[in-house]
Scaffold this motif. Structure first.
Motif, mmCIF file in Angstrom:
data_model
loop_
_atom_site.group_PDB
_atom_site.id
_atom_site.type_symbol
_atom_site.label_atom_id
_atom_site.label_comp_id
_atom_site.label_asym_id
_atom_site.label_seq_id
_atom_site.Cartn_x
_atom_site.Cartn_y
_atom_site.Cartn_z
ATOM 1 N N MET A 1 0.840 -1.195 0.000
ATOM 2 C CA MET A 1 0.000 0.000 0.000
ATOM 3 C C MET A 1 0.881 1.254 0.000
ATOM 4 S SD MET A 1 -3.158 0.963 0.019
ATOM 5 C CE MET A 1 -4.115 -0.392 0.686
ATOM 6 N N CYS A 2 0.542 2.160 -0.875
ATOM 7 C CA CYS A 2 1.294 3.409 -0.921
ATOM 8 C C CYS A 2 0.711 4.392 0.099
ATOM 9 C CB CYS A 2 1.196 4.029 -2.309
ATOM 10 S SG CYS A 2 1.702 2.933 -3.614
ATOM 11 N N TYR A 3 1.558 5.251 0.535
ATOM 12 C CA TYR A 3 1.114 6.269 1.482
ATOM 13 C C TYR A 3 1.440 7.649 0.951
ATOM 14 C CZ TYR A 3 0.481 2.586 4.894
ATOM 15 O OH TYR A 3 0.048 1.465 5.553
ATOM 16 N N GLN A 4 0.536 8.561 1.237
ATOM 17 C CA GLN A 4 0.795 9.953 0.923
ATOM 18 C C GLN A 4 0.430 10.784 2.146
ATOM 19 O OE1 GLN A 4 -1.523 11.752 -2.260
ATOM 20 N NE2 GLN A 4 0.129 13.160 -2.681
ATOM 21 N N VAL A 5 1.413 11.446 2.647
ATOM 22 C CA VAL A 5 1.184 12.257 3.839
ATOM 23 C C VAL A 5 0.605 13.605 3.428
ATOM 24 C CG1 VAL A 5 2.240 13.404 5.822
ATOM 25 C CG2 VAL A 5 3.022 11.122 5.106
ATOM 26 N N VAL A 6 -0.548 13.919 3.996
ATOM 27 C CA VAL A 6 -1.201 15.202 3.733
ATOM 28 C C VAL A 6 -1.311 15.955 5.055
ATOM 29 C CG1 VAL A 6 -3.284 16.336 2.888
ATOM 30 C CG2 VAL A 6 -2.497 14.216 1.829
ATOM 31 N N GLU A 7 -0.689 17.099 5.090
ATOM 32 C CA GLU A 7 -0.742 17.904 6.308
ATOM 33 C C GLU A 7 -1.865 18.920 6.211
ATOM 34 O OE1 GLU A 7 3.000 19.310 7.937
ATOM 35 O OE2 GLU A 7 4.056 18.043 6.508
ATOM 36 N N ARG A 8 -2.648 18.992 7.256
ATOM 37 C CA ARG A 8 -3.774 19.932 7.267
ATOM 38 C C ARG A 8 -3.749 20.755 8.549
ATOM 39 N NH1 ARG A 8 -7.522 19.142 3.451
ATOM 40 N NH2 ARG A 8 -7.445 17.197 2.280
ATOM 41 N N TYR A 9 -4.327 21.939 8.456
ATOM 42 C CA TYR A 9 -4.474 22.766 9.645
ATOM 43 C C TYR A 9 -5.546 22.148 10.540
ATOM 44 C CZ TYR A 9 -1.932 26.296 6.989
ATOM 45 O OH TYR A 9 -0.998 26.973 6.270
ATOM 46 N N ALA A 10 -5.200 22.030 11.805
ATOM 47 C CA ALA A 10 -6.127 21.376 12.730
ATOM 48 C C ALA A 10 -7.382 22.208 12.949
ATOM 49 C CB ALA A 10 -5.438 21.117 14.060
ATOM 50 N N ALA A 11 -7.244 23.514 12.901
ATOM 51 C CA ALA A 11 -8.367 24.380 13.244
ATOM 52 C C ALA A 11 -9.407 24.448 12.134
ATOM 53 C CB ALA A 11 -7.864 25.768 13.576
ATOM 54 N N CYS A 12 -8.971 24.470 10.894
ATOM 55 C CA CYS A 12 -9.923 24.678 9.798
ATOM 56 C C CYS A 12 -9.857 23.576 8.740
ATOM 57 C CB CYS A 12 -9.678 26.038 9.153
ATOM 58 S SG CYS A 12 -8.014 26.225 8.488
ATOM 59 N N ARG A 13 -8.921 22.670 8.877
ATOM 60 C CA ARG A 13 -8.782 21.533 7.967
ATOM 61 C C ARG A 13 -8.434 21.939 6.534
ATOM 62 N NH1 ARG A 13 -9.923 16.571 10.339
ATOM 63 N NH2 ARG A 13 -9.901 16.969 12.560
ATOM 64 N N CYS A 14 -7.912 23.114 6.344
ATOM 65 C CA CYS A 14 -7.414 23.497 5.037
ATOM 66 C C CYS A 14 -6.097 22.770 4.777
ATOM 67 C CB CYS A 14 -7.198 25.005 4.968
ATOM 68 S SG CYS A 14 -8.726 25.950 4.920
ATOM 69 N N LEU A 15 -5.760 22.635 3.509
ATOM 70 C CA LEU A 15 -4.542 21.929 3.160
ATOM 71 C C LEU A 15 -3.314 22.761 3.515
ATOM 72 C CD1 LEU A 15 -3.343 19.423 1.745
ATOM 73 C CD2 LEU A 15 -3.368 20.771 -0.356
ATOM 74 N N TYR A 16 -2.386 22.126 4.201
ATOM 75 C CA TYR A 16 -1.155 22.807 4.577
ATOM 76 C C TYR A 16 -0.036 22.398 3.631
ATOM 77 C CZ TYR A 16 3.020 23.963 7.272
ATOM 78 O OH TYR A 16 4.238 24.421 7.663
ATOM 79 N N TYR A 17 0.164 21.122 3.477
ATOM 80 C CA TYR A 17 1.204 20.646 2.575
ATOM 81 C C TYR A 17 0.915 19.205 2.176
ATOM 82 C CZ TYR A 17 5.785 19.794 0.576
ATOM 83 O OH TYR A 17 6.798 19.490 -0.287
ATOM 84 N N LYS A 18 1.073 18.945 0.876
ATOM 85 C CA LYS A 18 0.842 17.591 0.379
ATOM 86 C C LYS A 18 2.180 16.997 -0.028
ATOM 87 C CE LYS A 18 -2.997 15.436 -1.978
ATOM 88 N NZ LYS A 18 -4.139 15.656 -2.869
ATOM 89 N N HIS A 19 2.573 15.975 0.648
ATOM 90 C CA HIS A 19 3.852 15.337 0.352
ATOM 91 C C HIS A 19 3.719 14.424 -0.855
ATOM 92 C CE1 HIS A 19 5.969 16.412 4.172
ATOM 93 N NE2 HIS A 19 4.732 16.647 4.521
ATOM 94 N N GLY A 20 4.844 14.008 -1.365
ATOM 95 C CA GLY A 20 4.846 13.082 -2.482
ATOM 96 C C GLY A 20 4.380 11.701 -2.047
ATOM 97 N N ILE A 21 3.907 10.931 -3.009
ATOM 98 C CA ILE A 21 3.416 9.587 -2.716
ATOM 99 C C ILE A 21 4.585 8.646 -2.448
ATOM 100 C CG2 ILE A 21 2.148 7.610 -3.630
ATOM 101 C CD1 ILE A 21 0.586 9.588 -5.386
ATOM 102 N N ASP A 22 4.490 7.968 -1.317
ATOM 103 C CA ASP A 22 5.488 6.965 -0.979
ATOM 104 C C ASP A 22 5.057 5.640 -1.617
ATOM 105 O OD1 ASP A 22 7.599 5.656 0.109
ATOM 106 O OD2 ASP A 22 6.761 5.525 2.121
ATOM 107 N N ARG A 23 5.622 5.355 -2.769
ATOM 108 C CA ARG A 23 5.126 4.249 -3.579
ATOM 109 C C ARG A 23 5.589 2.888 -3.054
ATOM 110 N NH1 ARG A 23 6.104 6.319 -9.797
ATOM 111 N NH2 ARG A 23 5.269 8.419 -9.524
ATOM 112 N N CYS A 24 4.698 1.908 -3.243
ATOM 113 C CA CYS A 24 5.074 0.536 -2.971
ATOM 114 C C CYS A 24 5.214 -0.183 -4.313
ATOM 115 C CB CYS A 24 4.015 -0.155 -2.100
ATOM 116 S SG CYS A 24 2.489 -0.524 -2.976
#
Ligand SMILES: [Zn+2]
Ligand SMILES: [Zn+2]
Length: 74
Positions: A1-24
């Motif tokens: 399973m591939c993973y992609q880390v997506v960082e979001r603001y806790a208060a409003c859930r807007c996108l903070y930073y989308k990391h690259g896909i960690d491919r399997c």
């Protein structure tokens, strides 16, 4: 399973930073899905932090003052 880390603001859930896909090994195969791993950062984005979010509760987000808005519309 591939993973992609997506960082979001806790208060409003807007996108903070989308990391690259960690491919399997199965990346790109039919029916293969990329698992999103949401990581929350502990504050609001610039759009939603204009009024100090430190003291405001999370429940207050998204509620607009509607008093006076409907009056005069009809
Ligand atoms: Zn994968
Ligand atoms: Zn926001």
């Amino acid at each position: 399973m591939c993973y992609q880390v997506v960082e979001r603001y806790a208060a409003c859930r807007c996108l903070y930073y989308k990391h690259g896909i960690d491919r399997c090994a199965g990346y790109g195969q039919a029916g293969h899905v990329v698992q999103e791993k949401t990581v929350l950062v502990g504050y609001a984005c610039s759009m939603h932090s204009s009024h100090r979010a430190e003291t405001a509760s999370m429940s207050g987000h998204g509620i607009l003052p509607d008093s006076g808005y409907s009056s005069g519309y009809a």
